[in-house]
Design an enzyme around this catalytic site. Structure first.
Site, PDB file in Angstrom:
ATOM      1  CB  SER A   8      -4.154  -6.870  -1.034  1.00  0.00           C
ATOM      2  OG  SER A   8      -3.908  -7.401   0.249  1.00  0.00           O
ATOM      3  CG  HIS A  32      -0.337  -5.078  -1.935  1.00  0.00           C
ATOM      4  ND1 HIS A  32       0.367  -3.893  -2.034  1.00  0.00           N
ATOM      5  CD2 HIS A  32      -0.769  -5.148  -0.646  1.00  0.00           C
ATOM      6  CE1 HIS A  32       0.361  -3.270  -0.856  1.00  0.00           C
ATOM      7  NE2 HIS A  32      -0.314  -4.017   0.009  1.00  0.00           N
ATOM      8  CG  ASP A  34      -0.756  -6.422   2.768  1.00  0.00           C
ATOM      9  OD1 ASP A  34      -0.301  -5.279   2.629  1.00  0.00           O
ATOM     10  OD2 ASP A  34      -1.832  -6.802   2.249  1.00  0.00           O
ATOM     11  CG  MET A  36       0.919  -7.415   8.378  1.00  0.00           C
ATOM     12  SD  MET A  36      -0.819  -7.546   8.807  1.00  0.00           S
ATOM     13  CE  MET A  36      -1.565  -6.835   7.352  1.00  0.00           C
ATOM     14  CG  HIS A  65       2.222  -2.618   2.580  1.00  0.00           C
ATOM     15  ND1 HIS A  65       0.885  -2.435   2.841  1.00  0.00           N
ATOM     16  CD2 HIS A  65       2.870  -1.695   3.340  1.00  0.00           C
ATOM     17  CE1 HIS A  65       0.734  -1.459   3.720  1.00  0.00           C
ATOM     18  NE2 HIS A  65       1.924  -1.007   4.048  1.00  0.00           N
ATOM     19  CG  MET A  67       2.081  -2.759   7.026  1.00  0.00           C
ATOM     20  SD  MET A  67       0.402  -3.354   6.786  1.00  0.00           S
ATOM     21  CE  MET A  67       0.708  -4.575   5.526  1.00  0.00           C
ATOM     22  CG  MET A 136      -0.897   2.900   4.862  1.00  0.00           C
ATOM     23  SD  MET A 136      -1.158   1.393   3.897  1.00  0.00           S
ATOM     24  CE  MET A 136      -2.531   0.592   4.761  1.00  0.00           C
ATOM     25  N   GLY A 141      -2.904  -3.042   8.986  1.00  0.00           N
ATOM     26  CA  GLY A 141      -3.025  -4.201   9.874  1.00  0.00           C
ATOM     27  C   GLY A 141      -4.013  -5.251   9.415  1.00  0.00           C
ATOM     28  CG  PHE A 142      -6.677  -6.247  10.883  1.00  0.00           C
ATOM     29  CD1 PHE A 142      -6.588  -7.598  11.201  1.00  0.00           C
ATOM     30  CD2 PHE A 142      -6.204  -5.306  11.781  1.00  0.00           C
ATOM     31  CE1 PHE A 142      -6.041  -8.001  12.413  1.00  0.00           C
ATOM     32  CE2 PHE A 142      -5.653  -5.699  13.007  1.00  0.00           C
ATOM     33  CZ  PHE A 142      -5.564  -7.059  13.318  1.00  0.00           C
ATOM     34  N   GLY A 143      -7.286  -6.400   6.427  1.00  0.00           N
ATOM     35  CA  GLY A 143      -8.101  -6.155   5.243  1.00  0.00           C
ATOM     36  C   GLY A 143      -9.541  -5.903   5.662  1.00  0.00           C
ATOM     37  N   GLY A 144     -10.334  -5.464   4.723  1.00  0.00           N
ATOM     38  CA  GLY A 144     -11.767  -5.334   4.961  1.00  0.00           C
ATOM     39  C   GLY A 144     -12.204  -4.140   5.794  1.00  0.00           C
ATOM     40  CG  ASP A 174      -2.856  -1.200   0.972  1.00  0.00           C
ATOM     41  OD1 ASP A 174      -3.882  -1.888   0.830  1.00  0.00           O
ATOM     42  OD2 ASP A 174      -1.815  -1.622   1.521  1.00  0.00           O
ATOM     43  N   GLY A 176      -9.584  -0.437   1.880  1.00  0.00           N
ATOM     44  CA  GLY A 176     -10.965  -0.020   1.683  1.00  0.00           C
ATOM     45  C   GLY A 176     -11.312   0.376   0.256  1.00  0.00           C
TER      46      GLY A 176
HETATM   47  C1  DX5 Z   1      -3.942  -3.493   5.281  1.00  0.00           C
HETATM   48  C2  DX5 Z   1      -3.161  -4.012   4.100  1.00  0.00           C
HETATM   49  C3  DX5 Z   1      -3.944  -4.040   2.842  1.00  0.00           C
HETATM   50  C4  DX5 Z   1      -5.180  -4.891   2.878  1.00  0.00           C
HETATM   51  C5  DX5 Z   1      -6.153  -4.268   1.944  1.00  0.00           C
HETATM   52  O1  DX5 Z   1      -3.094  -3.112   6.272  1.00  0.00           O
HETATM   53  O2  DX5 Z   1      -2.026  -3.205   3.858  1.00  0.00           O
HETATM   54  O3  DX5 Z   1      -3.128  -4.346   1.712  1.00  0.00           O
HETATM   55  O4  DX5 Z   1      -5.000  -6.227   2.516  1.00  0.00           O
HETATM   56  O5  DX5 Z   1      -7.335  -4.953   2.018  1.00  0.00           O
HETATM   57  P1  DX5 Z   1      -8.722  -4.301   1.652  1.00  0.00           P
HETATM   58  O6  DX5 Z   1      -8.666  -3.969   0.181  1.00  0.00           O
HETATM   59  O7  DX5 Z   1      -9.672  -5.367   1.997  1.00  0.00           O
HETATM   60  O8  DX5 Z   1      -8.893  -3.068   2.488  1.00  0.00           O
HETATM   61 ZN    ZN Z   2      -0.944  -3.458   1.957  1.00  0.00          ZN
END
Ligand code: DX5
Ligand code: ZN
Length: 222
Positions: A8, A32, A34, A36, A65, A67, A136, A141-144, A174, A176
């Site tokens: 991602s 991947h 994302d 949004m 992906h 969203m 999911m 919405g967010f990474g990390g 997808d 964490g």
């Molecule tokens: C979150 C995204 C993910 C995100 C995953 O909504 O769909 O693809 O980038 O990031 P990590 O691996 O940091 O959770």
């Molecule tokens: Zn994603």
């Protein structure tokens, strides 16, 4: 079960996106992307222009992906922009069957994603028609964010249906995924694993991806 890793790029450094992708390209199977819209999720990210530019480079197959609200209207634009697989959210779709058919007609793979509060029962009727089920493991919405352990039950249930019915769909997780969680996800039955910040926040994302893949593969042989 053959483990596929999808990188991602949401938390990659977009200022040097090409190098970031190059740094993992030998270690991952898919990229991947994302998408949004600040409506379905409270964040904005990439659109078709970024996808078109990545597709031209032909580095890796592109796993999109979505969203976004109204995938019924937008999904095909992403296929046209060069996606190899387009995943849309069940919660946002008006007519999932129609979208699945339309995407398949353009020769792309198609995925259906479910948020943490959506149960597998809600999407059972579509499972034999899709290529990917995205479970999911964080709120989109967010990474990390932290991996939601409870989602493993959903992955196990999806794996057991897939095996019983001999479905062709891949099971994607997808959110964490990292050194602490990838083994559990693979053991529960996920075979298409998205990794974002766990690799891109390290000094050597390619090595991090390789280490994660090894952990997942090893966990299946125990
Ligand atoms: C979150 C995204 C993910 C995100 C995953 O909504 O769909 O693809 O980038 O990031 P990590 O691996 O940091 O959770
Ligand atoms: Zn994603």
């Amino acid at each position: 079960m053959d483990i596929k890793i999808s990188a991602s790029i949401l938390n990659a450094d977009v200022n040097r996106l090409e190098q970031e992708i190059a740094s993992v390209s030998d270690s991952v199977d898919w990229i991947h992307v994302d998408v949004m819209d600040n409506h379905f999720v409270p964040n904005l990210s990439f659109g078709t222009n970024v996808l078109e530019s990545l597709a031209k480079k032909k580095i890796k197959p592109l796993d999109i992906h979505l969203m976004i609200e109204n995938p019924d209207k937008w999904a095909l634009d992403f296929v046209a922009a060069g996606a190899d697989s387009v995943t849309f959210h069940y919660e946002a779709a008006e007519d999932p069957t129609k979208i699945i058919k339309e995407i398949h007609a353009l020769k792309s793979r198609v995925g259906l994603a479910i948020k943490p509060n959506t149960s597998l029962a809600d999407v059972k009727e579509f499972l034999s028609d899709i290529d990917v089920l995205l479970v999911m493991t964080v709120e989109p919405g967010f990474g990390g964010q932290a991996f939601m352990n409870k989602m493993l039950d959903k992955v196990r249930e999806a794996r057991s249906i897939t095996n019983d019915k001999n479905l062709k769909m891949w099971i994607q997780v997808d959110g964490g995924i990292g050194l602490q969680t990838i083994e559990q996800a693979a053991q529960a039955g996920a075979d298409f694993i998205v990794v974002g910040s766990a690799a891109f926040s390290t000094a050597d994302p390619g090595k991090a991806m390789q280490d994660l893949r090894e952990l997942a593969v090893k966990s299946l042989s125990i």
